[in-house]
Design a protein around this motif. Structure first.
Motif, mmCIF file in Angstrom:
data_model
loop_
_atom_site.group_PDB
_atom_site.id
_atom_site.type_symbol
_atom_site.label_atom_id
_atom_site.label_comp_id
_atom_site.label_asym_id
_atom_site.label_seq_id
_atom_site.Cartn_x
_atom_site.Cartn_y
_atom_site.Cartn_z
ATOM 1 N N LEU A 93 1.133 -0.976 0.401
ATOM 2 C CA LEU A 93 -0.574 0.254 0.231
ATOM 3 C C LEU A 93 0.618 1.550 0.146
ATOM 4 N N GLY A 94 2.038 0.856 -0.312
ATOM 5 C CA GLY A 94 2.914 2.607 0.320
ATOM 6 C C GLY A 94 3.360 2.994 1.545
ATOM 7 N N LEU A 95 2.441 2.559 1.992
ATOM 8 C CA LEU A 95 3.037 2.983 3.887
ATOM 9 C C LEU A 95 3.634 2.076 4.612
ATOM 10 N N HIS A 96 4.777 2.312 4.774
ATOM 11 C CA HIS A 96 6.464 2.127 4.648
ATOM 12 C C HIS A 96 6.089 2.326 6.363
ATOM 13 N N ASP A 97 6.586 3.193 6.793
ATOM 14 C CA ASP A 97 6.523 4.027 8.607
ATOM 15 C C ASP A 97 5.231 4.184 9.189
ATOM 16 N N PHE A 98 3.730 3.942 8.484
ATOM 17 C CA PHE A 98 2.521 3.596 9.179
ATOM 18 C C PHE A 98 1.862 3.048 10.270
ATOM 19 N N SER A 99 2.112 2.860 11.195
ATOM 20 C CA SER A 99 2.326 1.657 12.193
ATOM 21 C C SER A 99 0.333 1.956 12.923
ATOM 22 N N TRP A 100 0.035 0.608 12.576
ATOM 23 C CA TRP A 100 -2.041 0.679 12.366
ATOM 24 C C TRP A 100 -2.195 0.871 14.388
ATOM 25 N N THR A 101 -1.037 0.309 14.636
ATOM 26 C CA THR A 101 -1.515 0.222 16.102
ATOM 27 C C THR A 101 -0.909 1.051 17.399
ATOM 28 N N TYR A 102 -0.840 2.342 16.346
ATOM 29 C CA TYR A 102 -0.400 3.850 17.223
ATOM 30 C C TYR A 102 -1.667 4.660 17.265
ATOM 31 N N GLY A 103 -2.830 4.940 16.246
ATOM 32 C CA GLY A 103 -3.001 5.229 16.327
ATOM 33 C C GLY A 103 -4.786 4.259 17.282
ATOM 34 N N ARG A 104 -5.455 5.000 17.151
ATOM 35 C CA ARG A 104 -6.750 4.705 18.201
ATOM 36 C C ARG A 104 -8.158 3.299 17.301
ATOM 37 N N TYR A 105 -8.310 4.051 16.435
ATOM 38 C CA TYR A 105 -9.074 3.782 15.576
ATOM 39 C C TYR A 105 -8.603 3.264 14.263
ATOM 40 N N SER A 106 -6.956 3.180 13.856
ATOM 41 C CA SER A 106 -6.650 2.313 12.928
ATOM 42 C C SER A 106 -6.529 1.176 13.589
ATOM 43 N N ALA A 107 -6.224 0.936 14.582
ATOM 44 C CA ALA A 107 -5.777 0.131 15.758
ATOM 45 C C ALA A 107 -7.343 -1.277 16.069
ATOM 46 N N PHE A 108 -8.374 -0.153 16.403
ATOM 47 C CA PHE A 108 -9.169 -1.083 16.134
ATOM 48 C C PHE A 108 -9.618 -1.443 14.809
ATOM 49 N N ALA A 109 -9.525 -0.633 13.479
ATOM 50 C CA ALA A 109 -9.825 -1.354 12.894
ATOM 51 C C ALA A 109 -9.123 -1.914 12.281
ATOM 52 N N LEU A 110 -7.497 -2.428 12.778
ATOM 53 C CA LEU A 110 -7.008 -3.414 12.930
ATOM 54 C C LEU A 110 -7.445 -4.715 12.706
#
Length: 307
Positions: A155-172
């Motif tokens: 996806l080209g999200l090399h440095d993006f941490s899914w577990t750092y943000g609240r909503y992205s972590a819940f989404a994961l």
């Protein structure tokens, strides 16, 4: 006045209709096992929730005292509890909707593909279903790892941490829960679809109904009892999610931003040694799920009466 013989026949007919104790004798071994495995732990859970029970009481340094509803008052007065409860309800609702949508869509797809793709899809789905939760959670964390995860690279999200943000972590976590839960819905709904007479679906298609209209107007009403079962069971499973949240967010996320009730109870009971508060949270969850289960049984009985 009726004849004595007629009265005797009526009594014999009534006694024949009453099942008596025979069904309960067959159920007695299972009820004994369930009683030992469920009733006593639930009793202990409720008892501890009414006591002052911390590490001091466990080690014997202080006596155990009866608190009545003090633990519940403390729990309900905690703002974090209500935030976690709301997050749990919303997260469980999203998981249920996602699981049902994916499972029902793939169940319909199974009826449209040939034998070999159908077998491959079912084997892949059953493999996801059979994967232990801790294993699946670990694999998903690796797939979305900001440094080595293949999904982030794709996806080209090399440095993006899914577990750092609240909503992205819940989404994961939601993606992982849906991934390991949809096979049950898919297989169950697929079996229900196969039981629908083919003439009914053919008639709807000949009348010009689209695939979506056939599902909404024909399949969904016929499959309503099955949909009720998978919906309620999904609610029960997703409401008490623990492993996925604990593993994928490292115990509830940064500053507890991804806590759900099961993880919150674990933290209170074992991380903070407040066993009585953890037990109170467990009792609240039990009561909520009991209400859902009773509603499920009522719906099943109503569906049985209609059928």
């Amino acid at each position: 006045m009726g004849s004595p013989g007629l009265a005797v026949k009526r009594r014999e007919r009534a006694s024949a209709q009453r099942p008596g104790w025979t069904p309960w004798l067959y159920l007695a071994p299972a009820l004994a096992v369930l009683g030992g495995l469920l009733v006593y732990p639930v009793y202990q859970l409720g008892l501890i929730s009414f006591l002052e029970y911390t590490q001091a009481q466990v080690s014997g340094g202080e006596p155990t005292t009866f608190q009545g509803f003090g633990n519940y008052a403390k729990l309900f007065g905690d703002r974090q509890f209500w935030q976690v409860l709301l997050a749990t309800v919303l997260f469980a609702a999203a998981c249920v909707v996602g699981t049902l949508a994916v499972g029902c869509a793939l169940a319909v797809l199974l009826t449209r593909v040939r034998a070999v793709p159908r077998l491959a899809l079912m084997l892949a789905a059953l493999g996801a279903w059979a994967t232990p939760a801790i294993t699946g959670s670990t694999v998903w964390v690796f797939l979305f790892d900001p440094d080595f995860g293949p999904v982030n690279k794709l996806l080209g999200l090399h440095d993006f941490s899914w577990t750092y943000g609240r909503y992205s972590a819940f989404a994961l976590v939601l993606f992982e829960v849906v991934w390991c839960s949809f096979p049950f819905v898919m297989v169950t709904v697929y079996a229900g679809i196969k039981a629908i007479p083919g003439e009914v679906l053919e008639a709807a298609a000949l009348d010009g109904a689209s695939s979506l209209q056939i599902w909404r107007k024909v399949m969904a009403p016929i499959l309503r009892p099955i949909l009720v079962v998978v919906t309620i069971q999904s609610i029960i499973w997703d409401f008490k999610v623990f492993t996925q949240i604990y593993v994928m967010t490292n115990g509830g996320g940064i500053a507890g931003q991804n806590l759900v009730l099961n993880v919150y109870a674990y933290q209170k009971a074992f991380a903070s040694s407040q066993y009585s508060l953890g037990s109170a949270i467990g009792v609240v969850m039990l009561l909520i799920l009991l209400v859902v289960t009773l509603g499920y049984l009522r719906l099943l009985r109503r569906q049985g009466e209609e059928l």
